[in-house]
Design a protein around this motif. Sequence first.
Motif, PDB file in Angstrom:
ATOM      1  N   ALA A  58       0.840  -1.195   0.000  1.00  0.00           N
ATOM      2  CA  ALA A  58       0.000   0.000   0.000  1.00  0.00           C
ATOM      3  C   ALA A  58       0.880   1.251   0.000  1.00  0.00           C
ATOM      4  O   ALA A  58       2.023   1.221   0.462  1.00  0.00           O
ATOM      5  CB  ALA A  58      -0.916   0.009   1.215  1.00  0.00           C
ATOM      6  N   PRO A  59       0.375   2.371  -0.509  1.00  0.00           N
ATOM      7  CA  PRO A  59       1.141   3.624  -0.433  1.00  0.00           C
ATOM      8  C   PRO A  59       1.432   3.992   1.017  1.00  0.00           C
ATOM      9  O   PRO A  59       0.736   3.570   1.942  1.00  0.00           O
ATOM     10  CB  PRO A  59       0.196   4.646  -1.076  1.00  0.00           C
ATOM     11  CG  PRO A  59      -0.746   3.846  -1.907  1.00  0.00           C
ATOM     12  CD  PRO A  59      -0.917   2.542  -1.189  1.00  0.00           C
ATOM     13  N   SER A  83      -4.123   9.030  -7.408  1.00  0.00           N
ATOM     14  CA  SER A  83      -3.758   7.628  -7.654  1.00  0.00           C
ATOM     15  C   SER A  83      -4.419   7.107  -8.925  1.00  0.00           C
ATOM     16  O   SER A  83      -3.786   6.378  -9.714  1.00  0.00           O
ATOM     17  CB  SER A  83      -4.168   6.766  -6.455  1.00  0.00           C
ATOM     18  OG  SER A  83      -3.466   7.159  -5.291  1.00  0.00           O
ATOM     19  N   CYS A 141      -5.272   7.445   7.656  1.00  0.00           N
ATOM     20  CA  CYS A 141      -4.736   6.266   6.959  1.00  0.00           C
ATOM     21  C   CYS A 141      -5.805   5.194   6.785  1.00  0.00           C
ATOM     22  O   CYS A 141      -5.877   4.544   5.730  1.00  0.00           O
ATOM     23  CB  CYS A 141      -3.537   5.707   7.717  1.00  0.00           C
ATOM     24  SG  CYS A 141      -2.065   6.754   7.614  1.00  0.00           S
ATOM     25  N   VAL A 185      -4.206   3.408   3.391  1.00  0.00           N
ATOM     26  CA  VAL A 185      -2.759   3.475   3.185  1.00  0.00           C
ATOM     27  C   VAL A 185      -2.015   3.143   4.474  1.00  0.00           C
ATOM     28  O   VAL A 185      -2.605   3.087   5.560  1.00  0.00           O
ATOM     29  CB  VAL A 185      -2.341   4.885   2.701  1.00  0.00           C
ATOM     30  CG1 VAL A 185      -3.039   5.227   1.388  1.00  0.00           C
ATOM     31  CG2 VAL A 185      -2.624   5.953   3.760  1.00  0.00           C
ATOM     32  N   GLN A 186      -0.724   2.939   4.349  1.00  0.00           N
ATOM     33  CA  GLN A 186       0.156   2.859   5.509  1.00  0.00           C
ATOM     34  C   GLN A 186       0.487   4.276   5.966  1.00  0.00           C
ATOM     35  O   GLN A 186       0.380   5.237   5.195  1.00  0.00           O
ATOM     36  CB  GLN A 186       1.460   2.154   5.157  1.00  0.00           C
ATOM     37  CG  GLN A 186       1.336   0.718   4.697  1.00  0.00           C
ATOM     38  CD  GLN A 186       2.710   0.139   4.406  1.00  0.00           C
ATOM     39  OE1 GLN A 186       3.525  -0.059   5.302  1.00  0.00           O
ATOM     40  NE2 GLN A 186       2.960  -0.130   3.133  1.00  0.00           N
ATOM     41  N   TRP A 217       3.795   9.518   0.010  1.00  0.00           N
ATOM     42  CA  TRP A 217       3.025  10.752   0.075  1.00  0.00           C
ATOM     43  C   TRP A 217       3.437  11.508   1.341  1.00  0.00           C
ATOM     44  O   TRP A 217       3.890  10.907   2.313  1.00  0.00           O
ATOM     45  CB  TRP A 217       1.526  10.450   0.147  1.00  0.00           C
ATOM     46  CG  TRP A 217       0.975   9.698  -1.023  1.00  0.00           C
ATOM     47  CD1 TRP A 217       1.212   8.392  -1.361  1.00  0.00           C
ATOM     48  CD2 TRP A 217       0.082  10.206  -2.016  1.00  0.00           C
ATOM     49  NE1 TRP A 217       0.523   8.047  -2.498  1.00  0.00           N
ATOM     50  CE2 TRP A 217      -0.188   9.144  -2.921  1.00  0.00           C
ATOM     51  CE3 TRP A 217      -0.541  11.442  -2.219  1.00  0.00           C
ATOM     52  CZ2 TRP A 217      -1.038   9.308  -4.014  1.00  0.00           C
ATOM     53  CZ3 TRP A 217      -1.389  11.597  -3.312  1.00  0.00           C
ATOM     54  CH2 TRP A 217      -1.625  10.538  -4.189  1.00  0.00           C
TER      55      TRP A 217
END
Length: 277
Positions: free
Chosen positions: A35-36, A270, A59, A64-65, A115
């Motif tokens: 994951a991002p 994304s 998150c 996402v992480q 990010w």
Amino acid sequence: MKRSPQMKHDLAMIEWRGRSIGIEHQWINRERSGAPLLLFLHEGLGSLSLWRNFPARLCDAAGVQGLVFSRYGYGRSSTRPAHEQWGGDFMQVQALELIPAFLAAAGVPAEQELWLFGHSDGGSIALIMAAHNPSRYCGVIVTAPHTSIESLTAQGVACARQAFEDGGSRAALARHHDDAQSVVTGWADSWLTPDGLAWTIEPLLASITCPVLAIQGEQDAFGTLEQVRVIRRQAPQTQLLELEGRGHVPHFEDPQAVIRASVSFIRSVSQARAAHA
């Protein structure tokens, strides 16, 4: 990820200017392999614990992480020695020297989809990072960033220092920093000098090529809306969110609005990246 300053934290060791420095950090959703990753950059008096549970909420909503940390000199990271003065370039030093070293020590792969989410000074640091390494970051979200020092900014810093010296914020900050006195004086002294008051990153903004979401409260006591509007003038791909009735910490004052806008931004960027892959 709500935690108290007394909870056990992970420590990444880095080498910087001939000495070893520990950086406290905490992962969010690390089990989401592939994951991002969203890196959180705190404010001028902030720390890992002062984010409270906002990073986890964002998150989880974005899928996402996350990686939250206290910069060198803050929180439970190594403290600043008494003889070390922070100059007007202290944010550039963090952005270009200390944080890249921390990411490597924390095990963030060079190819990881990365990010940035930065608040206040952390927003400025995020913009510096994106300007100096345009291809590294998928997108940048900043709340109440500084792009230059307005008279309002200097007044806010002076008031914050005085509140600490008068004892009004001393106990609260001491709960989140091993050396709150060092944090406050290092931060305030770096701004309230001729070099600090002349500080600006406006010439860097045109070098930012990744998408940017810039969020500012209309009643921010540390800066006017010009702080984010100049970002869009210099980096036209920037999206602005100006929040009526909100101040310097919009992710606490209106977390739903910030989370909603951030998730929409991450998803749209994304999708555009996937379409062009």
